[in-house]
Design an enzyme around this catalytic site. Structure first.
Site, PDB file in Angstrom:
ATOM      1  N   GLU B  47      11.501  11.940   7.516  1.00 14.84           N
ATOM      2  CA  GLU B  47      10.868  11.598   8.730  1.00 14.84           C
ATOM      3  C   GLU B  47      11.913  12.098  10.063  1.00 14.84           C
ATOM      4  OE1 GLU B  47       7.890  11.317   8.929  1.00 14.84           O
ATOM      5  OE2 GLU B  47       7.034  10.565   7.160  1.00 14.84           O
ATOM      6  N   ASN B  51      11.478  15.144  12.598  1.00 14.54           N
ATOM      7  CA  ASN B  51      11.382  15.104  14.039  1.00 14.54           C
ATOM      8  C   ASN B  51      12.324  15.849  14.813  1.00 14.54           C
ATOM      9  OD1 ASN B  51       9.305  13.164  14.037  1.00 14.54           O
ATOM     10  ND2 ASN B  51      10.663  11.256  14.306  1.00 14.54           N
ATOM     11  N   ARG B 106       0.536  16.787  13.462  1.00 11.72           N
ATOM     12  CA  ARG B 106       1.350  15.489  13.343  1.00 11.72           C
ATOM     13  C   ARG B 106       0.656  14.233  13.293  1.00 11.72           C
ATOM     14  NH1 ARG B 106       4.397  17.844  10.900  1.00 11.72           N
ATOM     15  NH2 ARG B 106       5.433  15.801  10.765  1.00 11.72           N
TER      16      ARG B 106
END
Lengths: 118, 147
Positions: B47, B51, B106
């Site tokens: 994650e 990002n 997303r």
């Protein structure tokens, strides 16, 4: 590592089985092949089997939700089946359980669309 | 207290997401975590790195991401750093389902997953300078082998 997808047509139902790891990298490849598979004539609904998905993160949630929305906009349905505990947890966290229909296994998911396997 | 540390940097390319999470999981395995704990570590690395690639660097593949992982007794600290554009409003970015890039499909669940899978998540971000995500997790003490 990586992700492979097997697409199979069961009468009018597209069955997709994911094997491997679904992250941001593999999600973009998956999106392309998935959209292409859905363009085949005669497909009404689809079943997504996640039994052999060894890893998934929020990018996986995004690509699944994206296809769900596209299908729904055309009046078509997607059922997801055979979740591993780790993948199940991500669907729980994201609230997608309230939107998408989940079934325990592939056979039962197909049966809900009237496809009976011999 | 026994402290063991490692640091590695890699290009901001999506193909490195799997490399990053597997490398961290391999290092963290020294603490004898459960399979669930290992899955949690792999997921939060994925994650944070995603990002940095998508948001920090706007998918520019020629930037660098650094991960520092420290093991102390039965606790892991993960620091994931980029020198990207930064996050203008960290509180907003951390809200469930918030995404600045809805067109990229997303889910907006990245920080929510990090906060659920780790004990502490701290985000330090400066616009134009980059973002550092610091996460801590204590592994299940009861199953730890006695010294």
């Amino acid at each position: 590592m990586g992700l492979t997808v097997d697409y199979e047509l069961k009468e009018t139902i597209l069955l997709a089985r994911l094997n491997g790891e679904l992250d941001h990298h593999t999600a973009s490849e998956l999106k392309e092949s998935w959209q292409l598979a859905l363009q085949q004539p005669g497909i009404k609904h689809m079943v997504l089997n996640l039994e052999s998905l060894s890893f998934m993160d929020s990018s996986g949630l995004g690509v699944i939700l994206g296809r769900y929305k596209e299908l729904k906009a055309e009046g078509r349905e997607m059922v997801v089946c055979s979740l591993t505990p780790a993948v199940d947890r991500l669907f729980q966290l994201s609230g997608l359980f309230k939107i998408i229909r989940f079934e325990e296994n592939e056979r039962y998911a197909l049966e809900t669309f009237g496809v009976v396997l011999s | 207290m026994n402290t063991n540390m490692m640091r590695f940097s890699f290009s901001s390319q999506s193909r490195n997401e799997a490399f990053a999470r597997v490398t961290v999981a391999s290092f963290v395995s020294q603490l004898d975590p459960t399979m669930d704990e290992l899955t949690e570590i792999k997921t939060v690395v994925s994650e944070a790195v995603t990002n940095s690639i998508i948001h920090g660097y706007n998918s520019d593949p020629d930037q660098m991401i650094t991960i520092i992982c420290t093991l102390s007794d039965d606790e892991v600290e993960l620091i994931i750093q980029d020198e990207g554009v930064g996050i203008p409003d960290v509180d907003e970015a951390m809200e469930p389902l918030y995404t600045s890039k809805p067109d990229l499909e997303r889910s907006g669940m990245g920080f929510t997953i990090m906060e659920n899978f780790m004990d502490h998540v701290y985000v330090h971000s400066t616009e134009g300078e980059g973002t550092t995500v610091t996460m801590n997790k204590q592994f299940n003490r009861s199953k730890a082998m006695s010294q």
